[in-house]
Design a protein around this motif. Structure first.
Motif, PDB file in Angstrom:
ATOM      1  N   LEU A   1       9.597  17.053  -9.061  1.00 24.95           N
ATOM      2  CA  LEU A   1       9.130  17.203  -7.695  1.00 24.95           C
ATOM      3  C   LEU A   1       9.253  15.919  -6.861  1.00 24.95           C
ATOM      4  O   LEU A   1       9.732  15.983  -5.719  1.00 24.95           O
ATOM      5  CB  LEU A   1       7.688  17.718  -7.691  1.00 24.95           C
ATOM      6  CG  LEU A   1       7.134  18.113  -6.337  1.00 24.95           C
ATOM      7  CD1 LEU A   1       7.974  19.218  -5.709  1.00 24.95           C
ATOM      8  CD2 LEU A   1       5.694  18.549  -6.463  1.00 24.95           C
ATOM      9  N   PRO A   2       8.896  14.744  -7.350  1.00 30.13           N
ATOM     10  CA  PRO A   2       9.077  13.537  -6.525  1.00 30.13           C
ATOM     11  C   PRO A   2      10.544  13.268  -6.177  1.00 30.13           C
ATOM     12  O   PRO A   2      10.849  12.798  -5.084  1.00 30.13           O
ATOM     13  CB  PRO A   2       8.501  12.414  -7.391  1.00 30.13           C
ATOM     14  CG  PRO A   2       7.543  13.090  -8.291  1.00 30.13           C
ATOM     15  CD  PRO A   2       8.134  14.444  -8.563  1.00 30.13           C
ATOM     16  N   VAL A   3      11.441  13.580  -7.082  1.00 34.31           N
ATOM     17  CA  VAL A   3      12.866  13.411  -6.802  1.00 34.31           C
ATOM     18  C   VAL A   3      13.300  14.375  -5.710  1.00 34.31           C
ATOM     19  O   VAL A   3      14.072  14.017  -4.809  1.00 34.31           O
ATOM     20  CB  VAL A   3      13.703  13.601  -8.091  1.00 34.31           C
ATOM     21  CG1 VAL A   3      15.187  13.547  -7.796  1.00 34.31           C
ATOM     22  CG2 VAL A   3      13.315  12.579  -9.145  1.00 34.31           C
TER      23      VAL A   3
ATOM     24  N   ARG B   1       3.427  10.000  -9.888  1.00 29.34           N
ATOM     25  CA  ARG B   1       2.804  10.175 -11.207  1.00 29.34           C
ATOM     26  C   ARG B   1       1.992  11.465 -11.278  1.00 29.34           C
ATOM     27  O   ARG B   1       2.021  12.181 -12.291  1.00 29.34           O
ATOM     28  CB  ARG B   1       1.916   8.979 -11.507  1.00 29.34           C
ATOM     29  CG  ARG B   1       1.480   8.945 -12.967  1.00 29.34           C
ATOM     30  CD  ARG B   1       0.569   7.823 -13.230  1.00 29.34           C
ATOM     31  NE  ARG B   1      -0.724   8.178 -12.604  1.00 29.34           N
ATOM     32  CZ  ARG B   1      -1.774   7.396 -12.580  1.00 29.34           C
ATOM     33  NH1 ARG B   1      -1.710   6.206 -13.097  1.00 29.34           N
ATOM     34  NH2 ARG B   1      -2.900   7.777 -12.015  1.00 29.34           N
ATOM     35  N   GLU B   2       1.280  11.784 -10.214  1.00 29.08           N
ATOM     36  CA  GLU B   2       0.441  12.985 -10.221  1.00 29.08           C
ATOM     37  C   GLU B   2       1.254  14.272 -10.105  1.00 29.08           C
ATOM     38  O   GLU B   2       0.785  15.344 -10.506  1.00 29.08           O
ATOM     39  CB  GLU B   2      -0.578  12.931  -9.087  1.00 29.08           C
ATOM     40  CG  GLU B   2      -1.621  11.855  -9.254  1.00 29.08           C
ATOM     41  CD  GLU B   2      -2.473  12.096 -10.500  1.00 29.08           C
ATOM     42  OE1 GLU B   2      -2.834  13.253 -10.776  1.00 29.08           O
ATOM     43  OE2 GLU B   2      -2.762  11.104 -11.199  1.00 29.08           O
ATOM     44  N   ASN B   3       2.442  14.205  -9.538  1.00 26.60           N
ATOM     45  CA  ASN B   3       3.241  15.414  -9.311  1.00 26.60           C
ATOM     46  C   ASN B   3       4.523  15.433 -10.130  1.00 26.60           C
ATOM     47  O   ASN B   3       5.507  16.055  -9.732  1.00 26.60           O
ATOM     48  CB  ASN B   3       3.588  15.520  -7.831  1.00 26.60           C
ATOM     49  CG  ASN B   3       2.373  15.764  -6.989  1.00 26.60           C
ATOM     50  OD1 ASN B   3       1.699  16.767  -7.142  1.00 26.60           O
ATOM     51  ND2 ASN B   3       2.082  14.816  -6.118  1.00 26.60           N
TER      52      ASN B   3
ATOM     53  N   ALA C   1       0.835  -1.212   0.000  1.00 24.91           N
ATOM     54  CA  ALA C   1       0.000   0.000   0.000  1.00 24.91           C
ATOM     55  C   ALA C   1       0.869   1.262   0.000  1.00 24.91           C
ATOM     56  O   ALA C   1       0.563   2.230  -0.709  1.00 24.91           O
ATOM     57  CB  ALA C   1      -0.928  -0.006   1.205  1.00 24.91           C
ATOM     58  N   LEU C   2       1.950   1.247   0.758  1.00 25.35           N
ATOM     59  CA  LEU C   2       2.859   2.400   0.772  1.00 25.35           C
ATOM     60  C   LEU C   2       3.520   2.606  -0.587  1.00 25.35           C
ATOM     61  O   LEU C   2       3.614   3.747  -1.075  1.00 25.35           O
ATOM     62  CB  LEU C   2       3.917   2.220   1.864  1.00 25.35           C
ATOM     63  CG  LEU C   2       4.881   3.373   2.054  1.00 25.35           C
ATOM     64  CD1 LEU C   2       4.142   4.603   2.576  1.00 25.35           C
ATOM     65  CD2 LEU C   2       5.987   2.981   3.010  1.00 25.35           C
ATOM     66  N   ALA C   3       3.939   1.529  -1.228  1.00 17.00           N
ATOM     67  CA  ALA C   3       4.568   1.637  -2.550  1.00 17.00           C
ATOM     68  C   ALA C   3       3.573   2.168  -3.581  1.00 17.00           C
ATOM     69  O   ALA C   3       3.927   3.030  -4.405  1.00 17.00           O
ATOM     70  CB  ALA C   3       5.112   0.274  -2.975  1.00 17.00           C
ATOM     71  N   VAL C   4       2.333   1.688  -3.537  1.00 14.82           N
ATOM     72  CA  VAL C   4       1.314   2.172  -4.474  1.00 14.82           C
ATOM     73  C   VAL C   4       1.045   3.657  -4.243  1.00 14.82           C
ATOM     74  O   VAL C   4       0.936   4.441  -5.202  1.00 14.82           O
ATOM     75  CB  VAL C   4       0.015   1.337  -4.338  1.00 14.82           C
ATOM     76  CG1 VAL C   4      -1.144   1.985  -5.075  1.00 14.82           C
ATOM     77  CG2 VAL C   4       0.254  -0.073  -4.846  1.00 14.82           C
TER      78      VAL C   4
ATOM     79  N   VAL D   1       3.936   5.685  -5.699  1.00 18.86           N
ATOM     80  CA  VAL D   1       3.898   5.706  -7.169  1.00 18.86           C
ATOM     81  C   VAL D   1       2.804   6.651  -7.652  1.00 18.86           C
ATOM     82  O   VAL D   1       3.018   7.443  -8.588  1.00 18.86           O
ATOM     83  CB  VAL D   1       3.699   4.273  -7.720  1.00 18.86           C
ATOM     84  CG1 VAL D   1       3.342   4.287  -9.193  1.00 18.86           C
ATOM     85  CG2 VAL D   1       4.964   3.445  -7.482  1.00 18.86           C
ATOM     86  N   LEU D   2       1.638   6.611  -7.030  1.00 20.82           N
ATOM     87  CA  LEU D   2       0.551   7.527  -7.425  1.00 20.82           C
ATOM     88  C   LEU D   2       0.942   8.980  -7.168  1.00 20.82           C
ATOM     89  O   LEU D   2       0.661   9.858  -7.985  1.00 20.82           O
ATOM     90  CB  LEU D   2      -0.736   7.176  -6.678  1.00 20.82           C
ATOM     91  CG  LEU D   2      -1.412   5.868  -7.104  1.00 20.82           C
ATOM     92  CD1 LEU D   2      -2.607   5.582  -6.201  1.00 20.82           C
ATOM     93  CD2 LEU D   2      -1.829   5.943  -8.563  1.00 20.82           C
TER      94      LEU D   2
END
Length: 119
Positions: free
Chosen positions: A41-43, A21-23, A11-14, A17-18
């Motif tokens: 931004l995720p990086v 993808r959104e940001n 659940a944490l990995a999903v 990832v979401l």
């Protein structure tokens, strides 16, 4: 219990990832001397997390290593001081006593406890 642990990590990995993808947008970071860096931004969020987490984690691991070494030393001292309590070899049992036959017995020693006569 293992199932719940696996479910939590999945659940944490999903969720991560979401979020990524959104940001997935470029964020501009202004550095010293007029330099600018465009980073996704995720990086950037991951780098900020690691910047805060790694020093604390390394300090924790160093403390655990130090405590483990100290405990091993104390356990060695305890094993040396009390070998039977630490699971080491117990002291050997005393040899059984053999009965003495009548022929092997010596004559008893008789001690005169009376006061000597003065003449």
């Amino acid at each position: 219990m293992q199932f719940l642990k696996t479910l939590f990590w999945v659940a944490l990995a999903v969720a991560l990832v979401l979020f990524a993808r959104e940001n997935w947008e470029a964020a501009t970071i202004r550095l010293w001397g007029g330099l600018e860096a465009d980073v996704k931004l995720p990086v950037l969020v991951l780098a900020a997390f690691l910047l805060g987490f790694l020093p604390t984690f390394l300090l924790y691991r160093a403390r655990m290593w130090s405590m483990k070494r100290r405990m091993e030393g104390l356990e060695r001292q305890l094993a040396y001081a009390n070998p039977s309590a630490s699971g080491g070899a117990a002291a050997p049992a005393p040899a059984p006593v053999q009965p003495v036959s009548q022929e092997q017995r010596a004559d008893p020693i008789v001690v005169d406890t009376r006061a000597p006569h003065s003449s």
